[in-house]
Scaffold this active site. Structure first.
Site, PDB file in Angstrom:
ATOM      1  N   GLY A  88      -5.408  -9.494   0.904  1.00 42.46           N
ATOM      2  CA  GLY A  88      -5.681 -10.274   2.095  1.00 42.46           C
ATOM      3  C   GLY A  88      -7.097 -10.788   2.180  1.00 42.46           C
ATOM      4  O   GLY A  88      -7.391 -11.690   2.963  1.00 42.46           O
ATOM      5  N   ARG A  89      -7.997 -10.206   1.393  1.00 50.42           N
ATOM      6  CA  ARG A  89      -9.390 -10.670   1.399  1.00 50.42           C
ATOM      7  C   ARG A  89     -10.023 -10.519   0.016  1.00 50.42           C
ATOM      8  O   ARG A  89     -11.240 -10.338  -0.105  1.00 50.42           O
ATOM      9  CB  ARG A  89     -10.211  -9.911   2.439  1.00 50.42           C
ATOM     10  CG  ARG A  89     -10.253  -8.403   2.240  1.00 50.42           C
ATOM     11  CD  ARG A  89     -11.247  -7.772   3.188  1.00 50.42           C
ATOM     12  NE  ARG A  89     -11.359  -6.341   2.962  1.00 50.42           N
ATOM     13  CZ  ARG A  89     -12.391  -5.613   3.345  1.00 50.42           C
ATOM     14  NH1 ARG A  89     -13.413  -6.188   3.965  1.00 50.42           N
ATOM     15  NH2 ARG A  89     -12.431  -4.313   3.130  1.00 50.42           N
ATOM     16  N   GLY A 122     -10.127 -12.536   6.094  1.00 53.01           N
ATOM     17  CA  GLY A 122     -10.374 -12.534   4.654  1.00 53.01           C
ATOM     18  C   GLY A 122     -11.800 -12.232   4.258  1.00 53.01           C
ATOM     19  O   GLY A 122     -12.161 -12.333   3.080  1.00 53.01           O
ATOM     20  N   ARG A 179      -1.293  -1.207  -8.772  1.00 51.33           N
ATOM     21  CA  ARG A 179      -1.260  -0.041  -7.897  1.00 51.33           C
ATOM     22  C   ARG A 179       0.148   0.553  -7.835  1.00 51.33           C
ATOM     23  O   ARG A 179       1.114  -0.094  -8.240  1.00 51.33           O
ATOM     24  CB  ARG A 179      -1.690  -0.461  -6.484  1.00 51.33           C
ATOM     25  CG  ARG A 179      -2.961  -1.305  -6.428  1.00 51.33           C
ATOM     26  CD  ARG A 179      -2.976  -2.193  -5.188  1.00 51.33           C
ATOM     27  NE  ARG A 179      -4.128  -3.100  -5.165  1.00 51.33           N
ATOM     28  CZ  ARG A 179      -5.299  -2.844  -4.580  1.00 51.33           C
ATOM     29  NH1 ARG A 179      -5.459  -1.695  -3.947  1.00 51.33           N
ATOM     30  NH2 ARG A 179      -6.279  -3.712  -4.618  1.00 51.33           N
ATOM     31  N   ASP A 248      -1.013   1.925  -1.708  1.00 49.56           N
ATOM     32  CA  ASP A 248      -1.624   0.696  -2.227  1.00 49.56           C
ATOM     33  C   ASP A 248      -3.056   0.921  -2.669  1.00 49.56           C
ATOM     34  O   ASP A 248      -3.678   0.017  -3.239  1.00 49.56           O
ATOM     35  CB  ASP A 248      -1.557  -0.423  -1.179  1.00 49.56           C
ATOM     36  CG  ASP A 248      -2.190  -0.024   0.142  1.00 49.56           C
ATOM     37  OD1 ASP A 248      -1.627   0.860   0.813  1.00 49.56           O
ATOM     38  OD2 ASP A 248      -3.240  -0.578   0.503  1.00 49.56           O
ATOM     39  N   ASN A 249      -3.595   2.118  -2.427  1.00 49.77           N
ATOM     40  CA  ASN A 249      -4.946   2.452  -2.864  1.00 49.77           C
ATOM     41  C   ASN A 249      -4.948   3.442  -4.011  1.00 49.77           C
ATOM     42  O   ASN A 249      -5.969   4.091  -4.273  1.00 49.77           O
ATOM     43  CB  ASN A 249      -5.755   3.027  -1.695  1.00 49.77           C
ATOM     44  CG  ASN A 249      -6.045   1.999  -0.631  1.00 49.77           C
ATOM     45  OD1 ASN A 249      -6.017   0.797  -0.892  1.00 49.77           O
ATOM     46  ND2 ASN A 249      -6.311   2.448   0.584  1.00 49.77           N
ATOM     47  N   ASP A 258     -10.745   1.183  -4.141  1.00 43.78           N
ATOM     48  CA  ASP A 258     -10.746   0.893  -2.698  1.00 43.78           C
ATOM     49  C   ASP A 258     -11.562   1.901  -1.907  1.00 43.78           C
ATOM     50  O   ASP A 258     -11.028   2.781  -1.231  1.00 43.78           O
ATOM     51  CB  ASP A 258      -9.317   0.790  -2.164  1.00 43.78           C
ATOM     52  CG  ASP A 258      -8.696  -0.548  -2.522  1.00 43.78           C
ATOM     53  OD1 ASP A 258      -9.451  -1.515  -2.680  1.00 43.78           O
ATOM     54  OD2 ASP A 258      -7.469  -0.630  -2.647  1.00 43.78           O
TER      55      ASP A 258
END
Length: 483
Positions: A88-89, A122, A179, A248-249, A258
């Site tokens: 997302g960013r 973002g 991931r 997701d990390n 992350d």
């Protein structure tokens, strides 16, 4: 401004795994930090250019030659709740091949909205990007697999969270950004044979030892589990708390990734939590092995169609693999604790010896890093731990254990000095660097801290203040995600 040897192999996966995306230009990019030693290690040698040109590229205002920017799709369990996600960013510029043939992702973090931004801006703030720089480089110096920070650029634009903050973009280097959540995305979408293609791509890139195996996907699962068991044990050895171990990390290749609400523990306590969003201690220091196994169970579920055509058989294979995690983790953890105590052989009583020390540290609220360093250098301390009768008895048992394997305390301490750090990114030092950079643009504290972290096992006149624990630990200290 070439200097990169870009390839874009991730784009060979089915198109739904990513979307093309360009960084959003920023108003006034300025270099805050450039990691020259990492650039040298990567073989990244940009042609001589002004800081302004360098900042323009690392802000995304100018695109490096050979880059084909994309945002990656993934999913994830965030605090046990499943959702579809994506970069997302962050934007992946491409994969750099080093002169020795190693492959690394080059990613801009905070480079503007992407198709996965979900109404987010973002962007990233300067403080969290400097935190990731400090912690990731500190972890690298400690010998723990990690993504690394190549550059931080301020944008000259504000970002808005609960108040206005300075904007910044970080250039992250990773062996990949695949991931557990990437596999969850593949399993959830079930398109274009994506799961098998993703698994084969990941095996080819990170687990080549599994390529020719007749049970390649089972071997792949077992190898990922083993790497994660080792990685989390390494976190535990230095008192590191990731803070947001969502699926997701968790990187499939076994790197720490992350760095959001992460921190290092001062006083030893298994329940230590620093994350502002972890209200129930799900990701507390002592829970990290359990959460790693939970995340890996979610990973194994995605691989079921590849483990066997018979779902019952696939479930059995997955369960057997996941059930081996505790023993694997304990093996790595015990190996680490033996090393921290200068032991070179294995003994059935080592688990009890290690746990007794930790229990005494908990009882006396002893500083984790400082305690092991003091045991290593034989230094004196006014900590009540070292005068406790139970500790004196523990130390006698430790010396007896060393004698049984033919070691002296002095020879053990020589080994321990290279395994128990004197310097870690302590919370008060990190906050000092962030405050100076944010409020006055003074980077002196940051530069001095980064220099001290380069040699975490050294004791010098210069790094004395970086070796000392805080005079008072703030029980309300909290760290934040930065989103």
């Amino acid at each position: 401004m070439n200097g990169w040897n870009f390839q874009n192999s991730y784009s060979s996966l089915p198109a739904h795994f990513y979307q093309r995306a360009l960084p959003t230009p920023v108003r006034d990019p300025r270099m805050v930090f450039f990691n020259a030693s990492l650039a040298d290690a990567l073989g990244f040698s940009p042609e001589p250019s002004s800081p302004a040109i360098l900042a323009s590229h690392f802000a995304g205002n100018s695109i490096f030659n050979g880059s084909e920017p994309i945002a990656q799709a993934y999913a994830g369990h965030q605090f046990a709740h499943f959702t579809m996600l994506g970069d997302g960013r962050a934007i992946l510029l491409g994969e750099h091949l080093t002169p020795s043939g190693e492959r690394f992702d080059v990613q801009l973090k905070g480079s503007g909205p992407t198709p996965y931004s979900r109404r987010g801006d973002g962007r990233a703030a300067l403080g969290p990007m400097i935190r990731e720089l400090i912690i990731s480089e500190g972890m690298h110096a400690l010998g723990i697999p990690t993504t690394r920070s190549l550059a931080v650029v301020s944008t000259g634009e504000p970002v808005y969270r609960d108040h206005s903050l300075q904007g910044a973009i970080l250039t992250r280097i990773a062996r990949s950004h695949i991931r557990v959540g990437t596999f969850q995305f593949a399993a959830a979408t079930q398109r274009d044979d994506g799961l098998k293609k993703l698994a084969d791509y990941t095996i080819d890139r990170h687990y080549p030892e599994c390529i020719s195996a007749t049970t390649r996907y089972r071997d792949f699962l077992n190898a990922v589990i083993d790497r994660q068991a080792k990685l989390v044990s390494q976190w535990m050895m230095v008192g590191f708390i990731h803070g947001v171990m969502n699926t997701d990390n968790m990187s499939i290749c076994g790197e720490t990734i992350d760095y959001g609400p992460c921190a290092f523990m001062d006083q030893y306590h298994p329940d230590t939590v620093f994350s502002s969003i972890d209200h129930h201690g799900r990701y507390a220091y002592g829970n990290q092995p359990v959460i790693a196994q939970w995340n890996l169970a979610r990973f194994s579920e995605t691989l079921l169609p590849l483990l066997s055509e018979d779902r019952g058989a696939a479930l059995t294979i997955a369960k057997e693999a996941i059930d081996r995690f505790p023993a694997s983790f304990l093996g790595y953890w015990l190996q680490g604790m033996r090393s921290k105590l200068g032991l070179e052989t294995e003994n059935p009583g080592d688990l009890d010896l290690s746990n007794r020390l930790l229990s005494l540290m908990l009882k006396h609220e002893a500083d984790y890093t400082y305690t092991f360093r003091t045991l290593s250098n034989g230094g004196s301390t006014d900590s009540p731990l070292f005068t406790d009768a139970e500790f004196i008895k523990w130390k006698q048992d430790w010396n007896q254990r060393l004698a049984e394997e033919g070691s002296t305390l002095e020879s053990a301490q020589v080994r321990m000095l290279s395994l128990n750090p004197a310097v870690i990114p302590r919370n008060h030092l990190v906050e000092e660097a962030l405050l100076a950079a944010n409020e006055s643009g003074n980077l002196s504290a940051l530069e001095k801290l980064l220099e001290a972290l380069k040699n975490p096992y050294a004791e010098t006149e210069v790094n004395v203040r970086y070796r000392e624990p805080p005079t008072r630990t703030d029980p309300d200290y909290r760290t934040f995600c930065g989103t």
